[in-house]
Scaffold this motif. Structure first.
Motif, short mmCIF file in Angstrom:
data_model
loop_
_atom_site.label_atom_id
_atom_site.label_comp_id
_atom_site.label_asym_id
_atom_site.label_seq_id
_atom_site.Cartn_x
_atom_site.Cartn_y
_atom_site.Cartn_z
N PHE A 189 0.84 -1.20 0.00
CA PHE A 189 0.00 0.00 0.00
C PHE A 189 0.87 1.25 0.00
O PHE A 189 1.84 1.35 0.74
N LEU A 190 0.52 2.20 -0.86
CA LEU A 190 1.14 3.52 -0.86
C LEU A 190 0.08 4.50 -0.36
O LEU A 190 -0.99 4.61 -0.95
N GLY A 191 0.38 5.18 0.72
CA GLY A 191 -0.58 6.11 1.31
C GLY A 191 -0.29 7.54 0.92
O GLY A 191 0.85 7.98 0.90
N VAL A 192 -1.37 8.25 0.59
CA VAL A 192 -1.28 9.65 0.21
C VAL A 192 -2.12 10.45 1.20
O VAL A 192 -3.29 10.14 1.41
N LYS A 193 -1.51 11.46 1.81
CA LYS A 193 -2.24 12.26 2.78
C LYS A 193 -3.39 13.02 2.13
O LYS A 193 -3.27 13.49 1.01
N ARG A 194 -4.49 13.10 2.85
CA ARG A 194 -5.62 13.93 2.41
C ARG A 194 -6.00 14.80 3.58
O ARG A 194 -5.96 14.37 4.73
N PRO A 195 -6.38 16.05 3.28
CA PRO A 195 -6.75 16.94 4.37
C PRO A 195 -7.87 16.34 5.22
O PRO A 195 -8.73 15.64 4.70
N PHE A 196 -7.80 16.60 6.52
CA PHE A 196 -8.84 16.23 7.50
C PHE A 196 -8.83 14.75 7.89
O PHE A 196 -9.76 14.28 8.52
N TYR A 197 -7.79 13.98 7.53
CA TYR A 197 -7.71 12.58 7.95
C TYR A 197 -6.44 12.36 8.76
O TYR A 197 -5.44 13.04 8.57
N THR A 198 -6.48 11.36 9.66
CA THR A 198 -5.36 11.15 10.58
C THR A 198 -4.21 10.35 9.96
O THR A 198 -3.07 10.54 10.33
N HIS A 199 -4.50 9.41 9.08
CA HIS A 199 -3.49 8.59 8.40
C HIS A 199 -2.82 7.57 9.31
O HIS A 199 -1.78 7.03 8.96
N HIS A 200 -3.37 7.31 10.50
CA HIS A 200 -2.78 6.29 11.39
C HIS A 200 -3.37 4.94 11.04
O HIS A 200 -4.57 4.82 10.81
N THR A 201 -2.49 3.92 11.01
CA THR A 201 -2.97 2.57 10.70
C THR A 201 -2.03 1.54 11.28
O THR A 201 -0.83 1.80 11.46
N GLU A 202 -2.58 0.37 11.58
CA GLU A 202 -1.78 -0.77 12.05
C GLU A 202 -1.22 -1.55 10.87
O GLU A 202 -0.39 -2.43 11.05
N TYR A 203 -1.69 -1.25 9.68
CA TYR A 203 -1.30 -2.00 8.49
C TYR A 203 -0.06 -1.38 7.84
O TYR A 203 0.20 -0.19 8.00
N PRO A 204 0.70 -2.21 7.08
CA PRO A 204 1.90 -1.68 6.43
C PRO A 204 1.57 -0.78 5.25
O PRO A 204 1.23 -1.26 4.18
N VAL A 205 1.61 0.52 5.48
CA VAL A 205 1.34 1.50 4.44
C VAL A 205 2.56 2.41 4.33
O VAL A 205 2.98 3.01 5.31
N GLN A 206 3.14 2.46 3.13
CA GLN A 206 4.27 3.36 2.89
C GLN A 206 3.70 4.74 2.56
O GLN A 206 3.07 4.92 1.53
N MET A 207 3.90 5.70 3.48
CA MET A 207 3.35 7.04 3.27
C MET A 207 4.25 7.85 2.35
O MET A 207 5.47 7.85 2.50
#
Length: 190
Positions: A129-147
């Motif tokens: 997973f590749l994570g992209v920040k979006r306004p108004f969200y925390t982006h915390h996760t227990e799963y392996p996400v490369q931010m």
């Protein structure tokens, strides 16, 4: 040599510059070979905006990505009947594309929702997973996400449809080719 492909899924109703910026940033920051834009099938029971056809969404994505040699269109979900789960789609894509490592691009809204994804524990073993920040969200996760650090653009397809319905300009919010297609075909009440 193994190929690295990013999957960017969505309704793309319509595709906008936010989608293109995310795709381009992920392509470069994660050193991917290609980004596959994967429009999802909007089931008949789900509210469709002005009944925009799958064909129209497919054509708008095609127009939006036409000038980028590493952007491709993947229609696997658009043509599938019934409920479409990411895990089933990815299983099929992996079978059809040996020697490819898939990266699945998700925004902040989806990162928070990951625990609710169908068969998420199986899916995290299939894709990165590749994570992209979006306004108004925390982006915390227990799963392996490369931010990835992608410029945050507060823009949604909903906003664009609303602007069109109010007779406001969408210039520079969508590629010119998409804007012309929307206007020429009277989509979203233009």
């Amino acid at each position: 040599m193994e190929k690295k492909i990013g999957i960017l899924g969505g309704t793309f109703d319509p595709p906008h510059i936010g989608h293109l910026i995310i795709a381009n940033e992920c392509l470069n920051q994660a050193s991917l070979d290609e980004i596959w834009f994967m429009p999802n099938n909007v089931p008949p029971h789900k509210h469709k905006t002005d009944n925009v056809s799958n064909e129209a969404r497919e054509q708008m994505v095609r127009l939006a990505i036409q000038n980028h040699p590493q952007f491709k269109l993947e229609l696997i979900e658009l043509h599938r009947e019934g409920k479409s789960y990411t895990v089933d789609t990815m299983r099929q894509l992996i079978e059809q594309n040996p020697g490819v490592t898939f990266y699945f691009i998700i925004g902040g809204d989806m990162i928070e929702y990951l625990p609710n994804w169908y068969k998420i524990d199986e899916l995290v073993n299939m894709v990165q997973f590749l994570g992209v920040k979006r306004p108004f969200y925390t982006h915390h996760t227990e799963y392996p996400v490369q931010m990835l650090d992608v410029p945050e653009i507060y823009l949604s397809s909903t906003q664009i449809r609303e602007r069109i319905q109010k007779g406001q300009s969408i210039r520079y919010l969508v590629p010119d080719s998409v804007r012309q297609y929307i206007e020429e075909n009277g989509i979203y009440g233009t």
